[in-house]
Write a protein that holds these residues in place. Structure first.
Motif, mmCIF file in Angstrom:
data_model
loop_
_atom_site.group_PDB
_atom_site.id
_atom_site.type_symbol
_atom_site.label_atom_id
_atom_site.label_comp_id
_atom_site.label_asym_id
_atom_site.label_seq_id
_atom_site.Cartn_x
_atom_site.Cartn_y
_atom_site.Cartn_z
ATOM 1 N N ASP A 38 0.860 -1.174 0.000
ATOM 2 C CA ASP A 38 0.000 0.000 0.000
ATOM 3 C C ASP A 38 0.898 1.226 0.000
ATOM 4 O O ASP A 38 2.123 1.075 0.024
ATOM 5 C CB ASP A 38 -0.985 -0.008 1.177
ATOM 6 C CG ASP A 38 -0.286 0.048 2.520
ATOM 7 O OD1 ASP A 38 0.619 0.892 2.687
ATOM 8 O OD2 ASP A 38 -0.616 -0.757 3.404
ATOM 9 N N ALA A 39 0.307 2.417 -0.001
ATOM 10 C CA ALA A 39 1.091 3.635 -0.194
ATOM 11 C C ALA A 39 2.264 3.765 0.786
ATOM 12 O O ALA A 39 3.286 4.363 0.468
ATOM 13 C CB ALA A 39 0.190 4.857 -0.087
ATOM 14 N N GLU A 40 2.122 3.173 1.978
ATOM 15 C CA GLU A 40 3.175 3.343 2.988
ATOM 16 C C GLU A 40 4.062 2.121 3.169
ATOM 17 O O GLU A 40 4.989 2.154 3.958
ATOM 18 C CB GLU A 40 2.559 3.667 4.362
ATOM 19 C CG GLU A 40 2.319 5.132 4.592
ATOM 20 C CD GLU A 40 0.833 5.461 4.530
ATOM 21 O OE1 GLU A 40 0.107 4.917 5.364
ATOM 22 O OE2 GLU A 40 0.439 6.214 3.620
ATOM 23 N N VAL A 132 14.534 -14.080 2.843
ATOM 24 C CA VAL A 132 14.167 -13.061 3.830
ATOM 25 C C VAL A 132 13.131 -12.106 3.251
ATOM 26 O O VAL A 132 13.227 -11.707 2.083
ATOM 27 C CB VAL A 132 15.395 -12.233 4.289
ATOM 28 C CG1 VAL A 132 15.037 -11.365 5.497
ATOM 29 C CG2 VAL A 132 16.575 -13.117 4.615
ATOM 30 N N THR A 133 12.155 -11.774 4.071
ATOM 31 C CA THR A 133 11.165 -10.759 3.708
ATOM 32 C C THR A 133 11.316 -9.593 4.680
ATOM 33 O O THR A 133 11.468 -9.799 5.887
ATOM 34 C CB THR A 133 9.738 -11.341 3.806
ATOM 35 O OG1 THR A 133 9.642 -12.439 2.897
ATOM 36 C CG2 THR A 133 8.695 -10.299 3.439
ATOM 37 N N GLY A 134 11.297 -8.402 4.132
ATOM 38 C CA GLY A 134 11.407 -7.222 4.974
ATOM 39 C C GLY A 134 10.405 -6.166 4.552
ATOM 40 O O GLY A 134 9.642 -6.367 3.600
ATOM 41 N N ARG A 135 10.403 -5.061 5.282
ATOM 42 C CA ARG A 135 9.536 -3.946 4.909
ATOM 43 C C ARG A 135 10.398 -2.738 4.590
ATOM 44 O O ARG A 135 11.507 -2.594 5.101
ATOM 45 C CB ARG A 135 8.547 -3.619 6.030
ATOM 46 C CG ARG A 135 9.216 -3.178 7.333
ATOM 47 C CD ARG A 135 8.194 -2.917 8.414
ATOM 48 N NE ARG A 135 7.286 -1.851 7.984
ATOM 49 C CZ ARG A 135 6.056 -1.660 8.484
ATOM 50 N NH1 ARG A 135 5.612 -2.456 9.419
ATOM 51 N NH2 ARG A 135 5.316 -0.669 8.057
ATOM 52 N N VAL A 136 9.875 -1.879 3.718
ATOM 53 C CA VAL A 136 10.608 -0.668 3.390
ATOM 54 C C VAL A 136 9.601 0.455 3.129
ATOM 55 O O VAL A 136 8.496 0.194 2.637
ATOM 56 C CB VAL A 136 11.542 -0.885 2.164
ATOM 57 C CG1 VAL A 136 10.754 -1.087 0.871
ATOM 58 C CG2 VAL A 136 12.548 0.249 1.994
ATOM 59 N N ASP A 137 9.967 1.659 3.501
ATOM 60 C CA ASP A 137 9.168 2.842 3.168
ATOM 61 C C ASP A 137 9.333 3.060 1.659
ATOM 62 O O ASP A 137 10.450 3.286 1.192
ATOM 63 C CB ASP A 137 9.728 4.023 3.977
ATOM 64 C CG ASP A 137 9.040 5.346 3.651
ATOM 65 O OD1 ASP A 137 8.376 5.441 2.592
ATOM 66 O OD2 ASP A 137 9.190 6.279 4.457
ATOM 67 N N PRO A 138 8.234 2.985 0.884
ATOM 68 C CA PRO A 138 8.360 3.066 -0.578
ATOM 69 C C PRO A 138 9.035 4.357 -1.046
ATOM 70 O O PRO A 138 9.619 4.391 -2.129
ATOM 71 C CB PRO A 138 6.910 3.015 -1.083
ATOM 72 C CG PRO A 138 6.102 2.523 0.056
ATOM 73 C CD PRO A 138 6.837 2.854 1.318
ATOM 74 N N GLY A 139 8.980 5.399 -0.216
ATOM 75 C CA GLY A 139 9.613 6.659 -0.590
ATOM 76 C C GLY A 139 11.091 6.720 -0.228
ATOM 77 O O GLY A 139 11.784 7.683 -0.557
#
Ligand code: CO
Ligand code: CO
Length: 330
Positions: A38-40, A132-139
């Motif tokens: 999603d956007a974030e 590995v799966t991670g999260r990132v701020d798309p910006g």
């Protein structure tokens, strides 16, 4: 696999148009893929595994896990979950496998991630690594490309692990003598990634199998930008120079050299050793970070660096795409 073979195989894949949620895919030389949820929230995904490079199974597990987690950090992401990938001959005994997995788990925990599962295959030679799966701020994705002329190039770990592990395999070096490099390979690139984000780095990748020159070439676009490296500023693990002088070069170094030679400009007075170190394949190497000179203080001040990362070069405008090596020889 060498960079040339990999490029050939990838060209044969009928990928077609990619979906718009794919922020980072196979069309760029990045460390991990990013899928927009999603956007974030961007999902970062990567996988890496290999054969033992040290005899101690626990340390091997640590190194393989730190290496796999590194591609998440190289994208500016935070690891969330990991899955073990294991190939193992039962004849070696389950105690050894348990130690490998314990080493890996320690690093997964240190990264703040959770082990969710895995898969094991009976195989003649042991191999271990992680998906590995991670999260990132798309910006705030740290891509391989994005450096601009005038940016500095920082390398956050010393070089030499390919040369040193070749020497270890040939019994020219003991594991105790290799300890600084083992320690370095087991170190997470988490703090380096955090500092790069805080400093607003323009680009980032990690140094692994294609060596310093190979991964740096991935930071350069097809045209318009080159990078100058200062040979004498390259950080090295102890004994790297001695072992290279004894001819302890891994086969991958030659593949890397053959593939990259056209992009690398070496001064004629350059000591042979630097030629070797530029192409030496690294395991769990440091981050290569491009940042503006104004951002260097922020980069250093973000953390108490036990070993302050070196500025090893700078980017400059040019017609072609070149890695220029500067050598003072004194
Ligand atoms: Co990588
Ligand atoms: Co990788």
């Amino acid at each position: 696999m060498g960079p040339e073979d990999l490029e050939k195989v990838l060209r044969l894949l009928p990928l077609g148009e990619s979906r718009e949620e794919v922020l980072v895919g196979l069309d760029t030389p990045d460390d991990a893929g990013v899928f927009l949820l999603d956007a974030e929230l961007g999902l970062v995904q990567t996988v890496d595994f290999f054969t033992p490079i040290v005899d101690n199974p626990f340390r091997f597990g640590q190194i393989a896990a730190a290496n796999a987690l590194s591609d998440i950090y190289a994208m500016g992401g935070t690891p969330l979950t990991a899955m073990n990938i294991v190939c193992f001959p039962c004849s070696l005994g389950m105690d050894m496998l348990a130690e490998i997995l314990q080493g890996g788990l320690e690093k997964i925990k240190q990264a703040g991630a959770t082990l969710l599962g895995g898969h094991t295959v009976d195989d003649e030679e042991p191999k271990y690594g992680l998906a590995v799966t991670g999260r990132v701020d798309p910006g705030r994705i740290l891509r391989s490309r994005g450096a601009i002329a005038g940016d500095l190039l920082v390398l956050t770990k010393p070089l030499g692990t390919g040369i040193l592990s070749t020497a270890l395999k040939g019994d020219f070096l003991t594991e105790a003598e290799m300890e600084p490099a083992i320690e370095g390979m087991a170190e997470l690139n988490r703090d380096a990634s955090r500092s790069a984000l805080a400093a607003g780095a323009h680009a980032c990748t990690d140094v692994t199998g294609f060596g310093l020159a190979g991964h740096l070439s991935n930071m350069l676009p097809e045209r318009g930008l080159s990078c100058r490296i200062h040979a004498e500023q390259l950080p090295l693990y102890p004994k790297t120079r001695d072992m290279a002088a004894m001819g302890m070069l891994p086969a991958g170094a030659f593949k890397n050299r053959d593939f990259l030679m056209g992009w690398v400009a070496l001064p004629c007075n350059l000591e042979d050793f630097y030629r070797d170190i530029l192409f030496d394949p690294q395991t769990s190497g440091g981050l290569l970070i491009a940042l503006s000179p104004d951002a260097l203080d922020t980069f250093y001040n973000e953390l108490d660096w036990s070993r302050r990362p070196e500025v090893i070069g700078e980017f400059f405008e040019s017609e072609g795409r070149l890695i220029e090596v500067n050598y003072e020889n004194g």
